[in-house]
Scaffold this active site. Structure first.
Site, PDB file in Angstrom:
ATOM      1  N   ARG A   1      -8.537 -15.785  10.163  1.00  0.00           N
ATOM      2  CA  ARG A   1      -8.760 -16.360  11.499  1.00  0.00           C
ATOM      3  C   ARG A   1      -9.797 -15.555  12.249  1.00  0.00           C
ATOM      4  O   ARG A   1      -9.719 -14.310  12.238  1.00  0.00           O
ATOM      5  CB  ARG A   1      -7.452 -16.352  12.285  1.00  0.00           C
TER       6      ARG A   1
ATOM      7  N   GLN B   1       0.571  -7.728   2.272  1.00  0.00           N
ATOM      8  CA  GLN B   1       0.470  -6.950   1.033  1.00  0.00           C
ATOM      9  C   GLN B   1       0.648  -7.724  -0.269  1.00  0.00           C
ATOM     10  O   GLN B   1      -0.107  -7.517  -1.225  1.00  0.00           O
ATOM     11  CB  GLN B   1       1.490  -5.789   1.064  1.00  0.00           C
ATOM     12  N   SER B   2       1.662  -8.594  -0.310  1.00  0.00           N
ATOM     13  CA  SER B   2       2.006  -9.189  -1.612  1.00  0.00           C
ATOM     14  C   SER B   2       0.861 -10.033  -2.173  1.00  0.00           C
ATOM     15  O   SER B   2       0.411  -9.810  -3.313  1.00  0.00           O
ATOM     16  CB  SER B   2       3.273 -10.046  -1.481  1.00  0.00           C
TER      17      SER B   2
ATOM     18  N   LYS C   1      -6.929 -24.934  11.420  1.00  0.00           N
ATOM     19  CA  LYS C   1      -6.117 -25.935  12.135  1.00  0.00           C
ATOM     20  C   LYS C   1      -6.996 -26.919  12.902  1.00  0.00           C
ATOM     21  O   LYS C   1      -6.506 -27.932  13.376  1.00  0.00           O
ATOM     22  CB  LYS C   1      -5.138 -25.238  13.070  1.00  0.00           C
TER      23      LYS C   1
ATOM     24  N   TYR D   1       9.867  -9.626   4.263  1.00  0.00           N
ATOM     25  CA  TYR D   1       9.033  -8.440   4.057  1.00  0.00           C
ATOM     26  C   TYR D   1       9.645  -7.591   2.938  1.00  0.00           C
ATOM     27  O   TYR D   1      10.795  -7.788   2.526  1.00  0.00           O
ATOM     28  CB  TYR D   1       8.935  -7.611   5.350  1.00  0.00           C
ATOM     29  N   GLU D   2       8.850  -6.621   2.498  1.00  0.00           N
ATOM     30  CA  GLU D   2       9.176  -5.744   1.372  1.00  0.00           C
ATOM     31  C   GLU D   2      10.670  -5.392   1.232  1.00  0.00           C
ATOM     32  O   GLU D   2      11.302  -5.667   0.225  1.00  0.00           O
ATOM     33  CB  GLU D   2       8.351  -4.457   1.507  1.00  0.00           C
TER      34      GLU D   2
ATOM     35  N   LEU E   1     -12.364 -18.797   9.509  1.00  0.00           N
ATOM     36  CA  LEU E   1     -12.277 -20.254   9.594  1.00  0.00           C
ATOM     37  C   LEU E   1     -11.000 -20.642  10.320  1.00  0.00           C
ATOM     38  O   LEU E   1      -9.913 -20.157   9.970  1.00  0.00           O
ATOM     39  CB  LEU E   1     -12.256 -20.833   8.165  1.00  0.00           C
ATOM     40  N   ASP E   2     -11.131 -21.505  11.328  1.00  0.00           N
ATOM     41  CA  ASP E   2      -9.938 -22.028  11.994  1.00  0.00           C
ATOM     42  C   ASP E   2      -9.483 -23.248  11.209  1.00  0.00           C
ATOM     43  O   ASP E   2     -10.002 -24.352  11.388  1.00  0.00           O
ATOM     44  CB  ASP E   2     -10.263 -22.393  13.448  1.00  0.00           C
TER      45      ASP E   2
ATOM     46  N   GLY F   1      18.585   4.767 -19.131  1.00  0.00           N
ATOM     47  CA  GLY F   1      18.433   4.341 -20.517  1.00  0.00           C
ATOM     48  C   GLY F   1      19.434   5.079 -21.384  1.00  0.00           C
ATOM     49  O   GLY F   1      20.413   5.639 -20.891  1.00  0.00           O
ATOM     50  N   GLY F   2      19.183   5.080 -22.671  1.00  0.00           N
ATOM     51  CA  GLY F   2      20.121   5.704 -23.600  1.00  0.00           C
ATOM     52  C   GLY F   2      19.972   7.220 -23.706  1.00  0.00           C
ATOM     53  O   GLY F   2      20.752   7.873 -24.396  1.00  0.00           O
TER      54      GLY F   2
ATOM     55  N   PHE G   1       1.789 -17.479   2.998  1.00  0.00           N
ATOM     56  CA  PHE G   1       2.244 -17.798   4.347  1.00  0.00           C
ATOM     57  C   PHE G   1       3.763 -17.941   4.342  1.00  0.00           C
ATOM     58  O   PHE G   1       4.387 -18.106   3.288  1.00  0.00           O
ATOM     59  CB  PHE G   1       1.668 -19.141   4.803  1.00  0.00           C
TER      60      PHE G   1
ATOM     61  N   ASP H   1       6.597  -6.385  -2.539  1.00  0.00           N
ATOM     62  CA  ASP H   1       5.277  -6.912  -2.197  1.00  0.00           C
ATOM     63  C   ASP H   1       4.320  -6.805  -3.378  1.00  0.00           C
ATOM     64  O   ASP H   1       3.913  -7.806  -3.972  1.00  0.00           O
ATOM     65  CB  ASP H   1       4.693  -6.132  -1.012  1.00  0.00           C
TER      66      ASP H   1
HETATM   67  N1  CAO Z   1      -6.628 -20.661  10.898  1.00  0.00           N
HETATM   68  C1  CAO Z   1      -5.641 -21.183  11.653  1.00  0.00           C
HETATM   69  N2  CAO Z   1      -4.339 -20.892  11.485  1.00  0.00           N
HETATM   70  C2  CAO Z   1      -4.040 -20.015  10.510  1.00  0.00           C
HETATM   71  C3  CAO Z   1      -5.009 -19.416   9.686  1.00  0.00           C
HETATM   72  C4  CAO Z   1      -6.371 -19.782   9.919  1.00  0.00           C
HETATM   73  N3  CAO Z   1      -7.351 -19.266   9.203  1.00  0.00           N
HETATM   74  N4  CAO Z   1      -4.399 -18.582   8.830  1.00  0.00           N
HETATM   75  C5  CAO Z   1      -3.099 -18.628   9.088  1.00  0.00           C
HETATM   76  N5  CAO Z   1      -2.863 -19.497  10.108  1.00  0.00           N
HETATM   77  C6  CAO Z   1      -1.577 -19.849  10.699  1.00  0.00           C
HETATM   78  C7  CAO Z   1      -0.625 -20.481   9.722  1.00  0.00           C
HETATM   79  O1  CAO Z   1      -0.973 -21.807   9.520  1.00  0.00           O
HETATM   80  C8  CAO Z   1       0.698 -20.278  10.431  1.00  0.00           C
HETATM   81  O2  CAO Z   1       0.816 -21.258  11.433  1.00  0.00           O
HETATM   82  P1  CAO Z   1       2.172 -22.108  11.716  1.00  0.00           P
HETATM   83  O3  CAO Z   1       3.311 -21.132  11.732  1.00  0.00           O
HETATM   84  O4  CAO Z   1       1.904 -22.710  13.071  1.00  0.00           O
HETATM   85  O5  CAO Z   1       2.312 -23.102  10.670  1.00  0.00           O
HETATM   86  C9  CAO Z   1       0.494 -18.954  11.172  1.00  0.00           C
HETATM   87  O6  CAO Z   1      -0.907 -18.691  11.092  1.00  0.00           O
HETATM   88  C10 CAO Z   1       1.194 -17.707  10.716  1.00  0.00           C
HETATM   89  O7  CAO Z   1       1.551 -17.695   9.381  1.00  0.00           O
HETATM   90  P2  CAO Z   1       2.845 -16.860   8.897  1.00  0.00           P
HETATM   91  O8  CAO Z   1       4.078 -17.475   9.480  1.00  0.00           O
HETATM   92  O9  CAO Z   1       2.750 -16.790   7.446  1.00  0.00           O
HETATM   93  O10 CAO Z   1       2.614 -15.402   9.523  1.00  0.00           O
HETATM   94  P3  CAO Z   1       3.678 -14.394  10.174  1.00  0.00           P
HETATM   95  O11 CAO Z   1       2.879 -13.218  10.584  1.00  0.00           O
HETATM   96  O12 CAO Z   1       4.496 -15.038  11.237  1.00  0.00           O
HETATM   97  O13 CAO Z   1       4.658 -14.006   8.971  1.00  0.00           O
HETATM   98  C11 CAO Z   1       5.201 -13.122   6.808  1.00  0.00           C
HETATM   99  C12 CAO Z   1       4.286 -13.051   8.038  1.00  0.00           C
HETATM  100  C13 CAO Z   1       4.660 -12.161   5.779  1.00  0.00           C
HETATM  101  C14 CAO Z   1       6.638 -12.708   7.216  1.00  0.00           C
HETATM  102  C15 CAO Z   1       5.222 -14.549   6.253  1.00  0.00           C
HETATM  103  O14 CAO Z   1       3.895 -14.959   6.034  1.00  0.00           O
HETATM  104  C16 CAO Z   1       6.010 -14.696   4.973  1.00  0.00           C
HETATM  105  O15 CAO Z   1       7.240 -14.694   4.963  1.00  0.00           O
HETATM  106  N6  CAO Z   1       5.315 -14.878   3.840  1.00  0.00           N
HETATM  107  C17 CAO Z   1       5.920 -15.138   2.551  1.00  0.00           C
HETATM  108  C18 CAO Z   1       6.548 -13.900   1.980  1.00  0.00           C
HETATM  109  C19 CAO Z   1       5.577 -12.764   1.861  1.00  0.00           C
HETATM  110  O16 CAO Z   1       4.519 -12.855   1.291  1.00  0.00           O
HETATM  111  N7  CAO Z   1       5.995 -11.633   2.344  1.00  0.00           N
HETATM  112  C20 CAO Z   1       5.257 -10.422   2.116  1.00  0.00           C
HETATM  113  C21 CAO Z   1       4.856  -9.828   3.352  1.00  0.00           C
HETATM  114  S1  CAO Z   1       4.103  -8.299   3.008  1.00  0.00           S
HETATM  115  O17 CAO Z   1       3.149  -8.621   1.817  1.00  0.00           O
END
Ligand code: CAO
Length: 415
Positions: free
Chosen positions: A38, A17-18, A75, A138-139, A72-73, A247-248, A97, A168
């Site tokens: 992905r 979301q954010s 990695k 998360y939020e 797109l992958d 507020g006031g 991320f 978010d």
């Molecule tokens: N191709 C290949 N790999 C990809 C990719 C792509 N197109 N897109 C993402 N990935 C990979 C990332 O490289 C990451 O890999 P590694 O952990 O091996 O380095 C992996 O996907 C997952 O990324 P993530 O850790 O960000 O995802 P998650 O679901 O585990 O966590 C969240 C989600 C939101 C908790 C985390 O991203 C986060 O804390 N973000 C920052 C704060 C934030 O924005 N929070 C708001 C969440 S709600 O809006």
């Protein structure tokens, strides 16, 4: 008509979301937003909270309007090559991320600067540098860590999170401003820069008035506009203030006609000082205009509960809309408690494009929130969110990839 951000290209690595809130705003202002996902799975929210099987969820569609999607992958070695081309092609990379994910992918700030020194790299993270910088967030974690939860709710209840997604979406809005400011500065420096909006910081910014109150409390030990005053002792930290206005001008939520069966038959009523006389007349307490117990704002503060109870006797005889109409005639600030159902059906919000109906190829028609920021020279037309990878080939061709190269990338599951 041109758009404010025409020509700006955004490499959108955001999810959930954010980040998507931020890039959606930029898209509404005319930026070309290329969302990288992905293959096969895409943004996790496509599949979360689904109301129709196998159809992109409302969670996803409502946060990803006006964008293009490529798969797109990033990695794989060949995926990284495509990413390098995208970085050269774009002005801004936006990501949310978990901490370190972009670095682990091989795209550190230093590396991105080598590829494109003009690129702005914008990130949402849960926390800024410090003890929690490596945490996933998360939020509601942000609402709790940013001071919102401890100051929301009633004094005799636990901390509360709010339905407004200040962690978010609130952070996404902050990040969007940072990006636009960085692009503006680039006009004179020629350089990109890093932009960070931490969710804790954004929530705290939105809770600024509560840090104000903390310092008032530290100094004086009392806050006369809080519902704790005058009956309850204040503790050391800003307490939860229920529905007090903050507020006031004292305010509270009052029952209206029908409250017994309708959970939203309520009105927010503000006893603004300049219209105190009008309030007294409307509720039939003209004597209160001159009564020293009520005549002056400072005197009223010790009787607020009694005053609101009396006003509520009046509001309970009217529907919230009838009360609004009467109170508005006297410029008494008030607001109906609107349900989401009422908001969805409100014609004036449809007329301004704040609530829009969007058509989607697999979902059909659905309602969304349009751009809340209206500009006279940059109108927003809300278009549907992209299907997963819908624009992969279109974008790759734009980047100069020939059809056979695209076919190879597909065969090798890079896209
Ligand atoms: N191709 C290949 N790999 C990809 C990719 C792509 N197109 N897109 C993402 N990935 C990979 C990332 O490289 C990451 O890999 P590694 O952990 O091996 O380095 C992996 O996907 C997952 O990324 P993530 O850790 O960000 O995802 P998650 O679901 O585990 O966590 C969240 C989600 C939101 C908790 C985390 O991203 C986060 O804390 N973000 C920052 C704060 C934030 O924005 N929070 C708001 C969440 S709600 O809006």
């Amino acid at each position: 008509m041109s758009k404010a951000l025409d020509g700006v290209r955004i490499l959108d690595f955001t999810h959930v979301q954010s980040g998507p809130t931020c890039t959606q705003l930029l898209a509404w202002f005319g930026a070309d937003v290329i969302k990288v996902e992905r293959a096969g799975e895409g943004d996790a929210t496509r599949g979360q909270l689904r109301d129709i099987p196998d159809v992109d969820s409302l969670y996803f569609t409502m946060l990803n309007h006006n964008k293009r999607s490529i798969t797109l992958d990033t990695k794989s070695a060949k995926g990284k090559e495509v990413l390098v081309t995208l970085i050269k092609h774009c002005d801004v990379l936006v990501e949310n991320f978990a901490p370190g994910a972009l670095d682990r992918m091989g795209f550190t700030w230093e590396r991105i600067q080598e590829i494109n020194p003009r690129m702005v790299v914008a990130s949402v993270k849960g926390f800024g540098p410090g003890p929690y910088e490596d945490c996933k967030v998360y939020e509601n974690v942000a609402q709790c860590a940013g001071g919102a939860a401890s100051t929301t709710g009633f004094d005799d209840g636990p901390p509360l999170v709010t339905g407004a997604q200040i962690g978010d979406s609130g952070t996404g809005v902050h990040l969007a401003l940072g990006i636009v400011a960085a692009l503006y500065q680039r006009n004179s420096t020629g350089r990109g820069q890093r932009v960070l909006a931490a969710m804790q910081d954004a929530v705290l910014n939105l809770c600024r008035v509560k840090l104000r109150d903390q310092q008032r409390l530290d100094r004086t030990g009392v806050m006369t506009e809080y519902p704790q005053y005058p009956d309850t002792e204040f503790g050391k930290a800003v307490p939860r203030a229920g529905n007090a206005s903050g507020g006031g001008q004292p305010g509270w939520i009052l029952k209206c006609k029908g409250w017994e069966t309708d959970p939203n038959a309520y009105i927010y009523f503000i006893t603004q000082a300049p219209v105190w006389g009008a309030i007294c007349k409307v509720i039939g307490e003209e004597g209160w205009i001159t009564d020293p117990k009520y005549a002056k704002p400072a005197a009223r503060l010790t009787h607020l509960k009694e005053i609101f109870a009396r006003i509520e006797q009046w509001t309970m005889t009217k529907t919230k809309f009838e009360a609004m109409e009467i109170l508005n005639e006297f410029d008494i600030p008030c607001g109906p408690i609107l349900s989401m159902k009422e908001i969805a059906e409100e014609p004036s919000l449809r007329a301004t494009g704040t609530v829009v109906e969007v058509d989607h190829p697999t979902r059909g028609k659905y309602l969304s929130v349009g751009n809340p920021i209206k500009m006279s020279d940059s109108k927003t037309e809300v278009t549907r969110s992209p299907l997963l990878g819908e624009h992969t080939e279109e974008v790759l061709r734009q980047l100069g990839y020939a059809d056979d190269a695209i076919a190879t990338l597909r065969a090798e599951r890079v896209i």
